[in-house]
Design an enzyme around this catalytic site. Structure first.
Site, mmCIF file in Angstrom:
data_model
loop_
_atom_site.group_PDB
_atom_site.id
_atom_site.type_symbol
_atom_site.label_atom_id
_atom_site.label_comp_id
_atom_site.label_asym_id
_atom_site.label_seq_id
_atom_site.Cartn_x
_atom_site.Cartn_y
_atom_site.Cartn_z
ATOM 1 N N ASP A 25 20.654 -7.837 -0.587
ATOM 2 C CA ASP A 25 19.972 -6.771 -1.212
ATOM 3 C C ASP A 25 18.823 -7.408 -2.025
ATOM 4 O O ASP A 25 19.319 -8.055 -3.200
ATOM 5 C CB ASP A 25 20.987 -5.678 -1.880
ATOM 6 C CG ASP A 25 20.056 -4.508 -2.396
ATOM 7 O OD1 ASP A 25 18.755 -4.799 -2.568
ATOM 8 O OD2 ASP A 25 20.457 -3.624 -2.887
ATOM 9 N N ALA A 79 11.469 -7.898 3.671
ATOM 10 C CA ALA A 79 12.336 -6.929 3.269
ATOM 11 C C ALA A 79 11.450 -5.894 2.663
ATOM 12 O O ALA A 79 10.651 -6.318 1.763
ATOM 13 C CB ALA A 79 13.496 -7.371 2.506
ATOM 14 N N GLY A 80 11.610 -4.624 3.020
ATOM 15 C CA GLY A 80 10.679 -3.554 2.194
ATOM 16 C C GLY A 80 11.148 -2.129 2.420
ATOM 17 O O GLY A 80 11.911 -1.998 3.496
ATOM 18 N N SER A 99 0.701 -5.439 3.591
ATOM 19 C CA SER A 99 0.027 -4.240 4.426
ATOM 20 C C SER A 99 -1.229 -4.245 4.007
ATOM 21 O O SER A 99 -1.729 -4.473 2.887
ATOM 22 C CB SER A 99 1.130 -3.196 4.063
ATOM 23 O OG SER A 99 0.320 -1.803 4.238
ATOM 24 N N TYR A 105 3.639 3.176 -2.560
ATOM 25 C CA TYR A 105 3.552 1.871 -1.625
ATOM 26 C C TYR A 105 2.588 1.134 -1.668
ATOM 27 O O TYR A 105 2.843 -0.157 -1.839
ATOM 28 C CB TYR A 105 3.813 2.513 -0.032
ATOM 29 C CG TYR A 105 4.091 1.517 0.910
ATOM 30 C CD1 TYR A 105 5.019 0.528 1.074
ATOM 31 C CD2 TYR A 105 2.974 0.946 1.891
ATOM 32 C CE1 TYR A 105 5.220 -0.278 1.944
ATOM 33 C CE2 TYR A 105 3.094 -0.007 2.698
ATOM 34 C CZ TYR A 105 4.248 -0.600 3.003
ATOM 35 O OH TYR A 105 4.349 -1.529 3.739
ATOM 36 N N ALA A 133 1.002 0.863 -4.615
ATOM 37 C CA ALA A 133 1.111 -0.062 -5.804
ATOM 38 C C ALA A 133 2.266 -1.096 -5.703
ATOM 39 O O ALA A 133 1.956 -2.075 -6.145
ATOM 40 C CB ALA A 133 1.826 1.259 -6.845
ATOM 41 N N SER A 134 3.084 -0.789 -5.015
ATOM 42 C CA SER A 134 3.866 -2.124 -4.861
ATOM 43 C C SER A 134 3.244 -3.367 -3.881
ATOM 44 O O SER A 134 3.408 -4.401 -4.398
ATOM 45 C CB SER A 134 5.390 -1.790 -4.123
ATOM 46 O OG SER A 134 5.166 -1.358 -2.702
ATOM 47 N N LYS A 135 2.791 -2.938 -3.008
ATOM 48 C CA LYS A 135 1.786 -3.875 -2.040
ATOM 49 C C LYS A 135 0.782 -4.601 -2.724
ATOM 50 O O LYS A 135 0.280 -5.951 -2.695
ATOM 51 C CB LYS A 135 1.660 -3.299 -0.815
ATOM 52 C CG LYS A 135 2.642 -3.012 0.051
ATOM 53 C CD LYS A 135 3.502 -4.312 0.498
ATOM 54 C CE LYS A 135 4.455 -4.023 1.474
ATOM 55 N NZ LYS A 135 5.301 -5.428 1.813
#
Length: 274
Positions: free
Chosen positions: A77, A105-106, A156, A169, A171-173
């Site tokens: 994890d 992983a995402g 992405s 999504y 924000a994280s990428k």
């Protein structure tokens, strides 16, 4: 900015290193699984990781049947720094080094911000999509310096352009892209390649398995096949490219948007049926 994939393919790929040692997160499904499959056909040595044992072992059997030099798995994890450290330690125990770290992983989240009732999805996505990449990179970096290896970062187009329904999504990428762009400048003298790939929507179960999902009319539109996607990803990785956007309309949008932001944003909203 990124490399043009069509022009990039005119450049000769680097010679594939026999028995390359690859660690792949998110290796049980989607893009990560397909990268494992295509690396298997090159005879690579693989350590695959994911959260679920069953799909991971299924991918392992397929990779073995396709010619991988050796395939190992470790349930991981990536939210857990300790588990990421253990994954890297396992790779060193098995291979005595790492040539390629594939970060794949995402998880996704798909809803309008005005309909959000809890910020938990934002915290979860940052923990998995950003910190999961950060944890693995932190523990693998010294070994990649030794091998003059490569970090293949599956980001992405959502890490380059803000898209409707994807505030969490994106924000994280965006965080992923910013971190690895900065890290690349720091590693300029260490011969560690960082290749960031920014695919559009791909025909996998990623959207279906999103943490939060609001079904829209365009769920099944404008997606590309995962095998074609990964062939383009590996074309960039084999040339140790900086970054790619694909297909061409995505590349075009990324480059045109700084000059005509209102035009591109209108097209994005129209595509999202907003």
């Amino acid at each position: 900015m990124g490399n043009n994939l069509t022009i990039l393919k005119l450049v000769s790929a680097k010679k594939v290193k026999p028995r390359s040692r690859a660690v792949i997160t998110g290796g049980s499904s989607g893009i990560g699984r397909e990268i494992a499959i295509q690396y298997s056909m090159r005879g690579y040595r693989l350590l695959l990781s994911a959260r679920q044992r069953g799909p991971l072992e299924e991918t392992k059997r397929m990779c073995e049947s396709l010619g991988a030099e050796e395939v190992h798995t470790q349930v991981t994890d990536v939210d857990s720094e300790d588990q990421c450290k253990a994954l890297v330690e396992k790779a060193i125990e098995l291979f005595e080094g790492i040539d390629i770290l594939v970060l794949c992983a995402g998880m996704g989240a798909h809803q309008l911000f005005k309909e959000v009732t809890s910020l938990e999805s934002y915290q979860r996505l940052m923990k998995t999509n950003f910190f999961g990449y950060l944890h693995c990179t932190f523990y693998a970096l010294n070994y990649l310096k030794e091998s003059k290896g490569q970090i293949l970062v599956v980001s992405s187009i959502s890490g380059e352009i803000g898209l409707p329904f994807r505030t969490a999504y994106c924000a994280s990428k965006f965080a992923v892209t910013g971190f690895f762009e900065a890290l690349r400048t720091e590693l300029d003298q260490d011969n560690v390649a960082i290749t960031i790939v920014c695919p559009p929507s791909v025909k996998t179960k990623f959207r279906e398995n999103s943490l939060v999902r609001v079904k829209t009319q365009h769920d099944n539109e404008h997606t590309i096949d995962v095998d074609k996607c990964v062939k383009d990803i590996l074309a960039a990785a084999d040339r140790r490219a900086r970054k790619i956007y694909f297909p061409f309309k995505v590349y075009f949008a990324a480059y045109v948007r700084p000059f005509f932001p209102d035009l591109i944003d209108k097209k994005l909203k129209r595509a999202a049926k907003l």
